[in-house]
Write a protein that holds these residues in place. Structure first.
Motif, short mmCIF file in Angstrom:
data_model
loop_
_atom_site.label_atom_id
_atom_site.label_comp_id
_atom_site.label_asym_id
_atom_site.label_seq_id
_atom_site.Cartn_x
_atom_site.Cartn_y
_atom_site.Cartn_z
N PHE B 440 6.02 -11.11 5.13
CA PHE B 440 6.63 -11.42 3.85
C PHE B 440 5.58 -11.12 2.85
CE2 PHE B 440 7.79 -14.15 0.32
CZ PHE B 440 8.82 -13.61 0.18
N ILE B 441 4.39 -11.73 2.92
CA ILE B 441 3.14 -11.56 1.94
C ILE B 441 2.82 -10.39 1.98
CG2 ILE B 441 1.16 -12.46 1.52
CD1 ILE B 441 1.46 -15.03 3.24
N LEU B 442 2.57 -9.61 2.93
CA LEU B 442 1.89 -8.16 3.13
C LEU B 442 2.89 -7.22 2.62
CD1 LEU B 442 -0.56 -8.56 6.25
CD2 LEU B 442 -0.91 -9.01 3.75
N GLY B 443 4.29 -7.54 2.92
CA GLY B 443 5.27 -6.33 2.73
C GLY B 443 4.86 -5.58 1.43
N PRO B 444 5.20 -6.20 0.33
CA PRO B 444 5.23 -5.20 -1.01
C PRO B 444 3.54 -4.53 -1.07
CG PRO B 444 5.20 -7.72 -1.37
CD PRO B 444 5.36 -7.57 -0.18
N MET B 445 2.37 -5.42 -0.64
CA MET B 445 1.30 -4.84 -0.68
C MET B 445 1.11 -3.79 0.09
SD MET B 445 -1.44 -7.98 -1.08
CE MET B 445 -0.87 -9.45 -0.23
N MET B 446 1.51 -3.80 1.21
CA MET B 446 1.21 -2.64 2.30
C MET B 446 2.03 -1.54 1.70
SD MET B 446 2.17 -3.50 5.93
CE MET B 446 1.62 -2.28 7.15
N GLU B 447 3.41 -1.68 1.21
CA GLU B 447 4.00 -0.35 0.45
C GLU B 447 3.40 0.05 -0.38
OE1 GLU B 447 7.40 -1.17 -1.94
OE2 GLU B 447 8.22 0.54 -1.19
N GLU B 448 2.81 -0.83 -1.71
CA GLU B 448 2.09 -0.13 -2.69
C GLU B 448 1.04 0.70 -2.21
OE1 GLU B 448 1.16 -3.57 -5.30
OE2 GLU B 448 0.03 -2.14 -6.40
N ASN B 449 0.03 0.18 -1.13
CA ASN B 449 -1.06 0.90 -0.78
C ASN B 449 -0.81 2.07 -0.10
OD1 ASN B 449 -3.77 -0.49 -1.72
ND2 ASN B 449 -2.50 -2.23 -0.89
N LEU B 450 0.33 2.07 0.83
CA LEU B 450 0.79 3.27 1.51
C LEU B 450 1.18 4.24 0.57
CD1 LEU B 450 1.64 4.78 3.99
CD2 LEU B 450 3.78 3.58 3.73
N ARG B 451 1.84 4.05 -0.57
CA ARG B 451 2.56 5.05 -1.30
C ARG B 451 1.36 5.45 -2.18
NH1 ARG B 451 7.85 2.30 -3.54
NH2 ARG B 451 8.02 3.94 -4.85
N ARG B 452 0.24 4.89 -2.52
CA ARG B 452 -0.63 5.37 -3.28
C ARG B 452 -1.64 6.02 -2.46
NH1 ARG B 452 -1.49 0.43 -6.17
NH2 ARG B 452 -3.04 -0.25 -4.62
N SER B 453 -1.99 5.87 -1.06
CA SER B 453 -2.53 6.56 -0.39
C SER B 453 -2.05 8.04 -0.13
CB SER B 453 -2.85 5.78 1.18
OG SER B 453 -3.14 4.66 1.03
N MET B 454 -0.75 8.06 0.00
CA MET B 454 0.09 9.32 0.29
C MET B 454 -0.16 10.18 -1.02
SD MET B 454 0.62 9.23 3.37
CE MET B 454 1.77 10.43 3.66
N VAL B 455 0.10 9.61 -2.16
CA VAL B 455 -0.29 10.31 -3.68
C VAL B 455 -1.63 10.80 -3.54
CG1 VAL B 455 -0.27 10.40 -6.00
CG2 VAL B 455 1.53 9.26 -4.64
N MET B 456 -2.69 9.96 -3.31
CA MET B 456 -4.09 10.35 -3.17
C MET B 456 -4.20 11.70 -2.48
SD MET B 456 -5.81 6.55 -3.03
CE MET B 456 -7.42 7.35 -2.36
#
Lengths: 322, 501, 151
Positions: B440-456
């Protein structure tokens, strides 16, 4: 059965009780809803002015941080609140002028659902790059970005945030292509710029100035029409060849529409009095913000003007907002 | 030595009358606030903020910091005594700490938490004093892909947390990740899983989920089993940890301290993951992993040390870069701004008294916490002797009002009941709630970082395996996963062979 | 050991997960998926929902081998009374104010425990309410209405 009765009876009494009559406003704490999380410059401004107002009004002014959805959460909350002067909005420029225009299923209307009280303070952004980017000014940045299309990343605190729109406007005006990375909150993009994950950002003065001073960020230009007192050598984008580039941000106080004129006037006069205090001016200056304190109608006109100009920018530049 | 002259300056600030007074006030307030379920340091600090304008900046900062780590300390007490985790780091403390309390060992559990926290606080404080600038520079190497990978590692370790089925643990993590995504999407502003309720656009508060699934569910389960309630009042063996307890806890404290000191530097992620990882680490290192979840003292000593170490080193990015970790630190920085001190890299040089005074006061604060709390052990343990029929309504009312104050919304109270029910159902079905909370805590942070990584990476997933730190963490995660799966498969085979014979 | 599959913990748990996953997948289907490079808001929730359904299915399929029988011990009274009391509190807090709703919550939640002792519960509710009001409304300055609206 007796217990059940004991539970239900107070409920019935409560339902029958008439709404409280308001006379000597304010008689209870006033809640100011802020579209940002705690911390940072905006929160400080709200708490500073809230503190000053509460001393003058003799009632607590509570800051209620409701970040999210580019400010729609806070706006929606206040638009639906009772127009009794106890729930106010700390309006933020793009949260009122841009986000509502691009949000589907909007449940409020900025022009109709709010009574502007006063614009409190205004500021501008600094376009900074990571020191490893080999550019010293805007011309060099444009040339570099054109030579390496899409290779520079810029950060923002979410799609439709002013940081994002300022960069989109920059791209539209210069014909360059930059890649957008969204961070939750401004602290995320500050860290990312220091770590060179993003190469440029339109950052607030408070977030960038300390890092500019130690050489970890390189300022190229400011986003308003006047140079910043804190960075007198840095030109504006308008001076740097992007004629008419003017992105400023402001904070203002709004009440739900239908709030009585007497309450609006009282709030306006109190807020302006707080803005005129020496301590307020000093603090705003330390945040590189200019105290304003105009009238409600002037503030309303500003919102209408910027709403129209941003809509034009978004259309002409073909900015895509989901 | 510059460090010593700096520390001397720090102690001169922290040991001054005002330094000690505000440190004491902060630590006491923090402990008190932390013990109350649902009341966090955030609300306390915002209330106190206007008062602090009248103090010296260093006194104000010392007091606010005291509230912050005092609250963390108090939170562990509640977690151990009544199974109510007030914040993410105390979720892990509940697992074995509360089990110890149920076995009449609340005293040793609380004491080891205090001792571990003090040792961890002392060591991590030295880390802050000696390496703050170097570490904050190192933390900047952590980009979005690294954050994503360390979260994957954190989730894998969470699977170790539960005893029993791996599939169930992983299911709970995934369910937690989904729940965590509810609210507004940062990238697009889309509302997800809000069911048309505007209150949900900010997402569900962690405290609501944790208090519902742990606290409320536990209360109901206790009332359901009349015999279980008596355990609390059964004879309490001794208040202080035995020699064997201390011996068993020594290495967990050391490992937890090291883990927490390092992870604390990573904004947002580190403090949460460190206690989960420490628990998993101790379970892996233990010769009797089956004792975990049934009152193993290592399961309290390690994570408690880890989270306290992380809480201290979390000040590094806040102080050296002016970048806040969480709402509480953001408020503290806000207070500095109001004093006309721009938080940022210059604070260390332009206001050395502030930086070093805070560092020194954090150590003194930790000492105060230890000295104040050891004599209070008896008092806390006596509290458990209060008949449960009187204790639980108090826990219920404090939880409900506390949850309401999170966002002044009745919906939070409704959600508390919902998650209480969810917790009950899952416990009945043998699903452990702790992995869900980490997800629950990591869910939103994980998604944010995953999506940014893929854009990068312009859509290329290999970004996670071409960056050295990221690939290293993914490898550790893979090894850990394999080390859990292989014995399980082998065990199954042996079982099958046995049943054939 | 082998009993009805309907009383099997893993089977029921698996089905519950499949149901939750299906619900989440159904809801997130309406959010844009985006591309691998530019993931939309639907990407993560939809993938996770499918994963959850898969895990649930796996659990349910393995249930006859792994699962244990569900025990319905404990009775429903504590569940209904405590959760009901909390929900009631959520409903009455704003209209009735902090004082009355706290007392209602304490008395109602005490009903979960048998035997119910009226005098003791009343004393407890008064004492705890005073504590709650002092703590939250005065010390923490949280803007609670203490009494029913209009009084």
């Amino acid at each position: 059965m007796l217990k059940l009765k004991a539970l239900v009876l107070p409920l019935l009494i409560a339902l029958a009780a008439p709404a409280a009559a308001q006379s000597d406003y304010p008689t209870k704490p006033i809640r100011v809803v802020l579209p940002f999380p705690p911390g940072g410059g905006t929160d400080a401004v709200a708490r500073l002015i809230g503190d000053g107002m509460s001393k003058r009004l003799g009632q607590q002014v509570l800051i209620d941080n409701r970040p999210g959805a580019g400010g729609n959460i806070a706006s929606d909350l206040v638009a639906r609140a009772a127009p009794d002067g106890y729930t106010l909005l700390m309006g933020f420029s793009t949260a009122l002028t841009v986000t509502p225009g691009v949000s589907p299923n909007l449940t409020f209307n900025v022009a109709k659902d709010f009574t502007p009280i006063t614009e409190l303070a205004a500021g501008q952004y600094v376009l900074v790059v990571h020191p490893d980017v080999p550019v010293k000014n805007i011309d060099e940045l444009i040339a570099y970005a054109k030579k390496n299309p899409g290779s520079l990343n810029f950060g923002s605190s979410g799609t439709g945030s002013p940081h994002h729109l300022a960069a989109e406007l920059f791209m539209a005006k210069t014909g360059t292509k930059l890649t957008h990375l969204a961070y939750k909150g401004a602290s995320g993009s500050t860290t990312a710029l220091l770590g060179n994950e993003i190469q440029l950002v339109f950052g607030s003065v408070t977030a960038t100035l300390p890092h500019i001073q130690v050489g970890k960020m390189r300022p190229l230009a400011t986003s308003g029409l006047k140079r910043l007192p804190a960075l007198p050598d840095i030109p504006t984008l308008d001076e740097s060849g992007l004629k008419g580039f003017d992105v400023t941000t402001w904070y203002g106080l709004l009440a739900p529409a239908g709030t009585s004129q007497a309450i609006v006037d009282k709030l306006h006069d109190t807020a302006v009095a707080v803005l005129n205090e020496e301590k307020t001016k000093e603090t705003l200056n330390s945040l590189s913000l200019e105290p304003i304190g105009n009238t409600g109608p002037e503030f309303g006109a500003l919102i209408a003007r910027e709403t129209a100009s941003w809509a034009k920018v978004i259309n002409e530049a073909g900015i895509k907002l989901e | 030595m510059e460090l010593f002259s700096n520390l001397a300056l720090g102690f001169s600030v922290a040991l001054s009358f005002h330094g000690l007074l505000y440190c004491f006030v902060g630590v006491m307030l923090g402990t008190f606030i932390g013990v109350l379920p649902g009341v966090g340091p955030l609300v306390t600090i915002s209330v106190l903020l206007p008062i602090t304008y009248n103090l010296e900046p260093s006194s104000a900062l010392i007091m606010l910091a005291g509230i912050y780590y005092g609250a963390q300390y108090g939170g562990s007490t509640t977690a151990i005594l009544v199974n109510l985790p007030g914040e993410s780091s105390s979720v892990v403390t509940c697992l074995d700490g509360h089990q110890m309390a149920r076995r009449g060992r609340a005293g040793p559990a609380l004491a080891i938490a205090a001792i571990g926290s003090f040792i961890a606080g002392t060591v991590s404080n030295v880390v802050v004093a000696a390496f703050a600038p170097a570490l904050s520079a190192w933390a900047l190497n952590f980009g979005s892909p690294e954050y994503f990978s360390i979260m994957v590692l954190g989730l894998v370790t969470a699977a170790v947390l539960s005893h029993g089925s791996m599939i169930k643990a992983i299911s709970m993590i995934v369910l937690g990740l989904i729940l965590g995504l509810s609210g507004t999407d940062v990238n697009s502003g889309t509302y997800r899983f809000t069911f048309g309720l505007p209150e949900l656009t900010d997402g569900i508060d962690f405290v609501v989920v944790a208090m519902g699934m742990f606290g409320l569910a536990e209360i109901i389960a206790n009332i359901q089993r009349p015999e279980a309630r008596e355990i609390f009042s059964s004879k309490v063996s001794n208040l202080l940890p035995s020699r064997a307890d201390m011996k068993a806890s020594a290495w967990p404290i050391a490992r937890g301290t090291a883990l927490g000191s390092i992870l604390g530097i990573l904004p947002g992620t580190g403090t949460t993951i460190s206690s989960f990882m420490s628990y998993a680490l101790e379970k892996k290192f233990s010769r009797h992993p089956e004792r975990f979840g049934h009152g193993a003292i290592e399961g309290v000593a390690g994570p408690e040390s880890a989270n306290n170490a992380a809480a201290q080193t979390a000040f590094i990015p806040t102080l050296t870069l002016g970048i806040p970790h969480n709402g509480t630190m953001a408020l503290m920085l806000g207070a500095l701004t109001m004093f006309g001190i721009a938080p940022g890299p210059q604070v260390m040089t332009s206001h050395p008294d502030l930086f070093w005074g805070l560092v020194a006061s954090m150590w003194i604060g930790n000492l105060m916490l230890l000295v104040l709390n050891l004599p209070m052990l008896g008092l806390w343990v006596k509290m458990l002797a209060v008949p449960y029929r009187l204790l639980y309504p108090a826990i219920v009312i404090l939880s409900c009002v506390g949850v309401y104050t999170l966002s002044n919304s009745s919906l939070s109270v409704v959600l508390l009941a919902v998650f209480g029910l969810v917790g009950l159902v899952f416990v009945k079905l043998d699903f452990a709630p702790a992995p869900l909370l980490l997800g629950f805590i990591l869910g939103p942070m994980m998604e944010e970082n995953l999506r940014r990584s893929m854009v990068m990476s312009r859509g290329d997933p290999s970004i996670f395996v071409t960056r050295p730190m990221s690939v290293a963490m993914l490898l550790i995660a893979a090894i850990l996963l394999a080390s859990m799966l292989i014995p399980m498969i082998r065990h199954k085979k042996e079982e099958a062979v046995a049943s054939d014979a | 050991m082998k009993t009805s599959i309907l009383g099997n913990k893993d089977f029921l748990g698996g089905l519950l997960l499949v149901a939750i996953g299906a619900g989440a997948a159904f809801i997130s289907r309406s959010y844009p998926m985006g591309t691998l490079r530019q993931m939309g808001p639907g990407f993560m929730p939809f993938s996770l929902a499918l994963l959850l359904m898969g895990l649930g299915l796996l659990l349910a399929l393995r249930a006859p081998h792994d699962g244990e029988e569900l025990e319905w011990g404990g009775g429903l009274r504590p569940v209904l009374v405590v959760l009901g009391a909390v929900l009631l509190f959520a409903q009455v807090l704003e209209p009735l104010g902090l004082v009355l709703s706290s007392m209602i919550l304490i008395i109602a939640s005490s009903l979960a425990h048998t035997p119910f002792r009226l005098r003791e519960t009343l004393l407890l509710s008064v004492g705890l309410t005073v504590g709650v009001v002092l703590l939250f409304a005065y010390a923490l300055e949280i803007p609670f209405a203490l009494w029913p609206r209009g009084l």
